[in-house]
Write a protein that holds these residues in place. Structure first.
Motif, PDB file in Angstrom:
ATOM      1  N   UNK A 151       0.851  -1.195   0.000  1.00  0.00           N
ATOM      2  CA  UNK A 151       0.000   0.000   0.000  1.00  0.00           C
ATOM      3  C   UNK A 151       0.882   1.238   0.000  1.00  0.00           C
ATOM      4  N   UNK A 152       0.704   2.085  -0.978  1.00  0.00           N
ATOM      5  CA  UNK A 152       1.497   3.304  -1.024  1.00  0.00           C
ATOM      6  C   UNK A 152       0.923   4.332  -0.078  1.00  0.00           C
ATOM      7  N   UNK A 153       1.741   5.344   0.234  1.00  0.00           N
ATOM      8  CA  UNK A 153       1.275   6.389   1.142  1.00  0.00           C
ATOM      9  C   UNK A 153       0.261   7.266   0.451  1.00  0.00           C
ATOM     10  N   UNK A 154      -0.597   7.942   1.223  1.00  0.00           N
ATOM     11  CA  UNK A 154      -1.597   8.827   0.646  1.00  0.00           C
ATOM     12  C   UNK A 154      -1.690  10.092   1.485  1.00  0.00           C
ATOM     13  N   UNK A 155      -2.132  11.147   0.835  1.00  0.00           N
ATOM     14  CA  UNK A 155      -2.239  12.451   1.468  1.00  0.00           C
ATOM     15  C   UNK A 155      -3.363  12.416   2.498  1.00  0.00           C
ATOM     16  N   UNK A 156      -3.079  12.909   3.707  1.00  0.00           N
ATOM     17  CA  UNK A 156      -4.109  12.887   4.744  1.00  0.00           C
ATOM     18  C   UNK A 156      -4.757  14.258   4.933  1.00  0.00           C
ATOM     19  N   UNK A 157      -4.606  15.129   3.957  1.00  0.00           N
ATOM     20  CA  UNK A 157      -5.198  16.463   4.061  1.00  0.00           C
ATOM     21  C   UNK A 157      -6.717  16.394   3.955  1.00  0.00           C
ATOM     22  N   UNK A 158      -7.367  17.297   4.667  1.00  0.00           N
ATOM     23  CA  UNK A 158      -8.817  17.479   4.573  1.00  0.00           C
ATOM     24  C   UNK A 158      -9.060  18.841   3.945  1.00  0.00           C
ATOM     25  N   UNK A 159      -9.741  18.849   2.823  1.00  0.00           N
ATOM     26  CA  UNK A 159      -9.928  20.083   2.062  1.00  0.00           C
ATOM     27  C   UNK A 159     -11.394  20.513   2.073  1.00  0.00           C
ATOM     28  N   UNK A 160     -11.665  21.822   2.253  1.00  0.00           N
ATOM     29  CA  UNK A 160     -13.046  22.308   2.121  1.00  0.00           C
ATOM     30  C   UNK A 160     -13.570  22.041   0.711  1.00  0.00           C
ATOM     31  N   UNK A 161     -14.868  21.826   0.610  1.00  0.00           N
ATOM     32  CA  UNK A 161     -15.470  21.493  -0.684  1.00  0.00           C
ATOM     33  C   UNK A 161     -16.793  22.234  -0.840  1.00  0.00           C
ATOM     34  N   UNK A 162     -17.026  22.734  -2.027  1.00  0.00           N
ATOM     35  CA  UNK A 162     -18.319  23.310  -2.389  1.00  0.00           C
ATOM     36  C   UNK A 162     -18.749  22.706  -3.717  1.00  0.00           C
ATOM     37  N   UNK A 163     -20.010  22.317  -3.793  1.00  0.00           N
ATOM     38  CA  UNK A 163     -20.542  21.758  -5.035  1.00  0.00           C
ATOM     39  C   UNK A 163     -20.539  22.850  -6.094  1.00  0.00           C
ATOM     40  N   UNK A 164     -20.047  22.530  -7.281  1.00  0.00           N
ATOM     41  CA  UNK A 164     -20.010  23.506  -8.381  1.00  0.00           C
ATOM     42  C   UNK A 164     -20.144  22.746  -9.693  1.00  0.00           C
ATOM     43  N   UNK A 165     -21.372  22.366 -10.028  1.00  0.00           N
ATOM     44  CA  UNK A 165     -21.627  21.617 -11.259  1.00  0.00           C
ATOM     45  C   UNK A 165     -21.383  22.545 -12.456  1.00  0.00           C
ATOM     46  N   UNK A 166     -20.601  22.137 -13.449  1.00  0.00           N
ATOM     47  CA  UNK A 166     -20.337  22.998 -14.608  1.00  0.00           C
ATOM     48  C   UNK A 166     -21.613  23.380 -15.349  1.00  0.00           C
ATOM     49  N   UNK A 211     -24.495  26.098   1.567  1.00  0.00           N
ATOM     50  CA  UNK A 211     -24.609  27.005   2.713  1.00  0.00           C
ATOM     51  C   UNK A 211     -25.063  26.287   3.980  1.00  0.00           C
ATOM     52  N   UNK A 212     -25.785  25.174   3.821  1.00  0.00           N
ATOM     53  CA  UNK A 212     -26.348  24.456   4.965  1.00  0.00           C
ATOM     54  C   UNK A 212     -25.440  23.354   5.478  1.00  0.00           C
ATOM     55  N   UNK A 213     -24.714  22.725   4.567  1.00  0.00           N
ATOM     56  CA  UNK A 213     -23.915  21.552   4.925  1.00  0.00           C
ATOM     57  C   UNK A 213     -22.431  21.848   4.756  1.00  0.00           C
ATOM     58  N   UNK A 214     -21.660  21.884   5.841  1.00  0.00           N
ATOM     59  CA  UNK A 214     -20.212  22.081   5.731  1.00  0.00           C
ATOM     60  C   UNK A 214     -19.561  20.836   5.123  1.00  0.00           C
ATOM     61  N   UNK A 215     -19.003  20.992   3.924  1.00  0.00           N
ATOM     62  CA  UNK A 215     -18.520  19.848   3.151  1.00  0.00           C
ATOM     63  C   UNK A 215     -17.008  19.891   2.968  1.00  0.00           C
ATOM     64  N   UNK A 216     -16.450  18.673   2.843  1.00  0.00           N
ATOM     65  CA  UNK A 216     -15.009  18.520   2.719  1.00  0.00           C
ATOM     66  C   UNK A 216     -14.709  17.305   1.842  1.00  0.00           C
ATOM     67  N   UNK A 217     -13.458  17.181   1.455  1.00  0.00           N
ATOM     68  CA  UNK A 217     -12.970  15.959   0.815  1.00  0.00           C
ATOM     69  C   UNK A 217     -11.645  15.572   1.450  1.00  0.00           C
ATOM     70  N   UNK A 218     -11.345  14.295   1.388  1.00  0.00           N
ATOM     71  CA  UNK A 218     -10.039  13.786   1.791  1.00  0.00           C
ATOM     72  C   UNK A 218      -9.773  12.549   0.960  1.00  0.00           C
ATOM     73  N   UNK A 219      -8.554  12.042   1.023  1.00  0.00           N
ATOM     74  CA  UNK A 219      -8.193  10.850   0.263  1.00  0.00           C
ATOM     75  C   UNK A 219      -7.849   9.729   1.229  1.00  0.00           C
ATOM     76  N   UNK A 220      -8.426   8.565   0.959  1.00  0.00           N
ATOM     77  CA  UNK A 220      -8.308   7.425   1.864  1.00  0.00           C
ATOM     78  C   UNK A 220      -7.864   6.199   1.078  1.00  0.00           C
ATOM     79  N   UNK A 221      -6.877   5.504   1.603  1.00  0.00           N
ATOM     80  CA  UNK A 221      -6.441   4.255   1.002  1.00  0.00           C
ATOM     81  C   UNK A 221      -7.303   3.096   1.464  1.00  0.00           C
ATOM     82  N   UNK A 222      -7.636   2.210   0.541  1.00  0.00           N
ATOM     83  CA  UNK A 222      -8.467   1.039   0.836  1.00  0.00           C
ATOM     84  C   UNK A 222      -7.677  -0.211   0.472  1.00  0.00           C
TER      85      UNK A 222
END
Length: 411
Positions: A1-16, A73-84
Motif C-alpha cells: 500500500x502506497x502512502x496517501x495524502x491525509x489532508x482534509x480540504x473544504x469542498x463546495x458543489x459547483x456543477x459545470x 450554505x447548509x452543509x459544511x462539506x469537505x474531501x479527503x483521500x483514503x487508502x483502501x
C-alpha cells in the motif's frame, strides 16, 4: 500500500454550466411511454403524469443553482483521500462534517444508502449538533458520500463491497480525530455500520439503526421464537410490519435483483437518460415513504445529486452486485446474512418505522446484539432522517442521553 495524502480540504458543489445545459437538452428530447388507461397506476411503477410533470419542471423551472447554494450554505462539506486495502491508494471521499460547540459532544457517523445520499442529513444536522439542553446529548456529525455516490470518487476495481465501504468510513472517522465514535444507519448504512461494528468494535462504541434486517428464527437456535412466528403471537404493529415486509419482497424488490445481478445493464439508462434516472428513483421515494408530501424541488434536488454524481449515477448500483457476489463466500447472499448474526460487543439502538421496506418483529431485532434502546413509531418510512427528523433525533437523544448509555461510553 502506497502512502496517501491525509489532508482534509473544504469542498463546495459547483456543477459545470455545460453539464446542466446537457441535462436540459436531453430532457427536451425525451420520448415518454405511450399513455394507457393504467399509466398512472402505481402498482405498475412510476406514474406517467408525475414523471412528465417532474421532467418538465427539471427542464424549465427547477433552479439547480439555488439548490446547490442551499446545500453548500447548509452543509459544511469537505474531501479527503483514503487508502483502501487491495483497492485504492487515494480514493477521494466527499463528506459533511459539522462539529457541535458542546465539549461533551459525541462523534457520530451517519451512513446513507441507495437511493439516498449525504443530503439525507440536512434536516437532522442542526438538531444533532445543538442538542436540546444540558441533559440531552449533542453530536459531532460526519456524513460521507459513499464511494460511487454523490461527490465521492468512483472505484476502479471489482469487489469493492461492504467491508471496503466500512473501511472507508472507519478511516474517515480516524482521519478526523475520532478514535471512538458511534454510528447511525439505514438501508446500506445498516450493512456498512454492522460491518464496522464487527471489524472495529473497540472504536464503534454503539450503533443506532433505523432499518433492521434480522434472520427468521430457526427451530434449532430459537424454538420459542419459531412457535411465536408459527402461531402469529405478535402485536398489531408487528403483524402490520410483517405484512409490509411481505409486500416489499413480492412486489417492491425487483430493482434489487436487477442491480444485484446485472448492474451495468440498467446503468446505461441511468447514466444517459435523465428521465430514466428520475423514474427509477422517484418510484422508491413514493413507495418507501409514509405518504410523505414530496415537493418537486425536493425530488429534483435528490435526483440531481445522482445526475451530477462524480462517478455517474450508474456507479451507485454496483454495491448490490458486490454484496451478492463476494468471491470469498460460497453462497450468494451470505454476506448480507452475516450482518444479521449476533454481535455482543456493540450496544444497539433500534427504531422501527411502519412504512419501511422491512419491518420485523422486535424479538427478531433483539437477536442482532445487546439492544439498549428500542422504539416502534406510528408513522414514517424508509428515509427516516428526511421524513421524520424530529422523531429520529429524539430516539438518538434518548439512546445517548444521561438516562441512556451516555455514562457507559468512553469518550
Amino acid at each position: 500500500m502506497s502512502s496517501f495524502d491525509d489532508a482534509v480540504e473544504p469542498f463546495r458543489i459547483a456543477v459545470p454550466d455545460q453539464t446542466i445545459e446537457t441535462l436540459k437538452a436531453k430532457l427536451a428530447l425525451t420520448t415518454f411511454p405511450r399513455e394507457t388507461s393504467f399509466s398512472n397506476d402505481g402498482d405498475y411503477g412510476a406514474r406517467l403524469d408525475d414523471v412528465k410533470r417532474l421532467a418538465t419542471a427539471w427542464r424549465d423551472t427547477f433552479d439547480w443553482r439555488e439548490a446547490e447554494a442551499k446545500l453548500n450554505d447548509t452543509l459544511p462539506q469537505f474531501t479527503t483521500r483514503i487508502g483502501v486495502d487491495g483497492h485504492e491508494d487515494d480514493l477521494k471521499v466527499h463528506f459533511v462534517h459539522a462539529k457541535s460547540e458542546r465539549k461533551d459532544a459525541i462523534p457520530l457517523l451517519f451512513c446513507h444508502g441507495w437511493p439516498g445520499s449525504f443530503m439525507e442529513v440536512i434536516k437532522i444536522l442542526p438538531l444533532l449538533t445543538a442538542g436540546a439542553g444540558e441533559d440531552e446529548p449533542a453530536f459531532h456529525v460526519v456524513a460521507p458520500s459513499l464511494p460511487n455516490f454523490g461527490f465521492s470518487q468512483a472505484t476502479s476495481k471489482p469487489g469493492f463491497g461492504i467491508p471496503q465501504h466500512a473501511e472507508v468510513c472507519h478511516k474517515l472517522m480516524l482521519r478526523l480525530g475520532y478514535d471512538k465514535y458511534v454510528t447511525q444507519g439505514g438501508d446500506w448504512g445498516y450493512m456498512i455500520t454492522r460491518a464496522m461494528s464487527a471489524k472495529y468494535p473497540t472504536h464503534v462504541l454503539a450503533s443506532h439503526l433505523n432499518f433492521i434486517l434480522a434472520s427468521p428464527p430457526s427451530p434449532l437456535s430459537s424454538p420459542l421464537l419459531c412457535l411465536q412466528y408459527a402461531f402469529g403471537l405478535y402485536t398489531a404493529a408487528e403483524k402490520a410490519g410483517l405484512a409490509r415486509t411481505r409486500w416489499f419482497q413480492a412486489s417492491g424488490s425487483g430493482y434489487a435483483r436487477i442491480q444485484g445481478s446485472k448492474p451495468h445493464t440498467p446503468g446505461f439508462a441511468l447514466a444517459d437518460s435523465p428521465v430514466g434516472l428520475l423514474a427509477w428513483i422517484y418510484e422508491k421515494l413514493v413507495d418507501w415513504t409514509d405518504s410523505y408530501p414530496w415537493t418537486d424541488d425536493e425530488v429534483l434536488t435528490w435526483v440531481s445529486i445522482y445526475a451530477f454524481s462524480e462517478a455517474g449515477a450508474d456507479a451507485s448500483l454496483r454495491l448490490y452486485y458486490e454484496a451478492m457476489h463476494r468471491k470469498d463466500i460460497a453462497s450468494v447472499g451470505s454476506e448480507i446474512e452475516s450482518f444479521q448474526a449476533w454481535n455482543g460487543k456493540v450496544p444497539l439502538g433500534l427504531s422501527y418505522f411502519p412504512m419501511d421496506v422491512a419491518v420485523l418483529p422486535s424479538s427478531w431485532g433483539r437477536r442482532l446484539g445487546p439492544v439498549v434502546f428500542e422504539k416502534r413509531h406510528e408513522h414514517g418510512g424508509h428515509f427516516a432522517s428526511f421524513e421524520k427528523p424530529d422523531e429520529l433525533v429524539a430516539d438518538l437523544r434518548t439512546m445517548f442521553g444521561k438516562s441512556g448509555i451516555r455514562a457507559k461510553l468512553l469518550f
